[in-house]
Design an enzyme around this catalytic site. Structure first.
Site: not given
Length: 279
Positions: A54, A112
Site C-alpha cells: 500500500d 513483514y
C-alpha cells in the site's frame, strides 16, 4: 522470451503504493516506464509482484517477475536502471528463472516487519518516517502470547478491508515481537504468512499493540478473531512502520505445483477440514 526475477527495494514514503494508478507515482509505474527504455524495447514489460504494498509501505525484499528477451545483459540493465531511477527505489538483482516461476503465486510466504516506538523508546528524528509511534508501554510477553493465539489457518476477515470476491482465509505462520538493542529501543513485530489480504498486517499490529499496552484484553482479541467481518474496533496502524522484508519460494521443481495450489480459492470448508485432521 525468458522469465526474469527482479529483487527490489524501495522507500514507500513518496509512492502511492506498488500498483500502477492513473496520475499517481507508484513503484510498478516507475519500473514499467524505465525497464523497456533502458533495454530499448518497443513493447511494454508488465511486472507481476509478490506483494502489492500500500501507499507508504516500504520493501527490502520485494520480488517481481517479467518476461524479456533471452539476451538481456543484466549487468548493463542494472547499471542503466541505477542511473535513471530515483534513489528511493532500487533493483538489486535480475536473474533468469524457470517459466513456471510466478512471483505472486509461487510464493510460499511473505515476511513483514512492523517497527514501533512506545513510551520506553527514545525516538530518532532521522528514522521517524520508517517507525510508527504508539501510546503507552508495550508488554512484549502479552504481545507474543496474543500473536501466538492467531497462528494457523483461519479467516482473518476481522483484520482485512473488504474486497469483493476476495477470500480472507490465510495461514499465519509466525507472529512475534522483540525490542532491539539499539539506541532507540525500537520494537519489531514480525508477521509471516502464506499471503496477506488488504491492510491485514497493519490491522494485526493494531490489535496486538492494543493488547500489549493494556487497552484491550486477550478475550477481546479472541472475540475479534472469531468474527467473519471487518472489526471496527481494530486500529489500522500507519503505513510508515511497515516493511516487506522477505518472500520465500519453493525449489524450482515445485514452482508449478505451488502456483496451482495458491490459485485455488480457499473456503471455510478448508478450515473445518484442517480442524478435523488435527484431532
Amino acid at each position: 522470451m525468458t522469465r526474469w526475477r527482479l529483487d527490489i527495494a524501495y522507500d514507500g514514503a513518496n509512492f502511492s503504493g506498488w500498483a500502477t494508478q492513473p496520475d499517481r507515482r507508484t513503484v510498478q509505474g516507475e519500473l514499467e516506464t524505465w525497464i523497456p527504455r533502458v533495454l530499448r524495447l518497443d513493447q511494454p514489460t508488465p511486472l507481476t509482484v509478490a506483494g502489492r504494498t500500500d501507499a507508504g509501505v516500504h520493501a527490502r525484499g520485494q520480488v517481481a517477475h517479467v518476461d524479456l528477451p533471452d539476451n538481456v545483459d543484466t549487468s548493463a540493465m542494472l547499471r542503466r536502471l541505477s542511473r535513471v531511477l530515483t534513489p528511493d527505489v532500487v533493483v538489486k538483482s535480475v536473474r533468469p528463472v524457470p517459466s513456471t516461476f510466478d512471483a505472486r503465486f509461487s510464493a510460499l510466504w511473505r515476511r513483514y516487519v512492523y517497527r514501533l516506538w512506545d513510551e520506553s523508546s527514545r525516538p530518532d528524528p532521522v528514522t521517524r518516517f520508517h517507525v510508527a509511534p504508539v501510546r503507552g508501554h508495550l508488554d512484549l510477553d502479552r504481545l507474543n502470547t496474543a500473536g501466538t493465539s492467531l497462528l494457523g489457518l483461519r479467516d482473518f476477515a476481522a483484520f482485512c478491508k473488504h474486497r469483493e470476491g476476495a477470500t480472507t482465509i490465510r495461514t499465519l505462520l509466525d507472529c512475534h515481537a522483540k525490542r532491539l538493542d539499539d539506541p532507540c529501543g525500537t520494537v519489531e513485530v514480525t508477521v509471516r504468512a502464506d499471503a496477506f489480504c488488504h491492510s491485514m498486517v497493519r490491522s494485526l499490529v493494531g490489535a496486538l499493540t492494543a493488547v500489549a499496552s493494556g487497552r484491550r484484553s486477550q478475550d477481546w482479541l479472541d472475540n475479534v478473531a472469531a468474527s467473519t467481518s471487518r472489526a471496527s474496533s481494530v486500529l489500522v496502524m500507519p503505513a510508515c512502520g511497515l516493511t516487506l522484508e522477505e518472500v520465500g519460494y519453493p525449489s524450482d521443481e515445485d514452482l508449478a505445483q505451488r502456483a496451482a495450489q495458491a490459485r485455488s480459492r480457499r473456503s471455510h470448508n478448508d478450515i473445518c477440514d484442517t480442524c478435523w485432521e488435527d484431532r
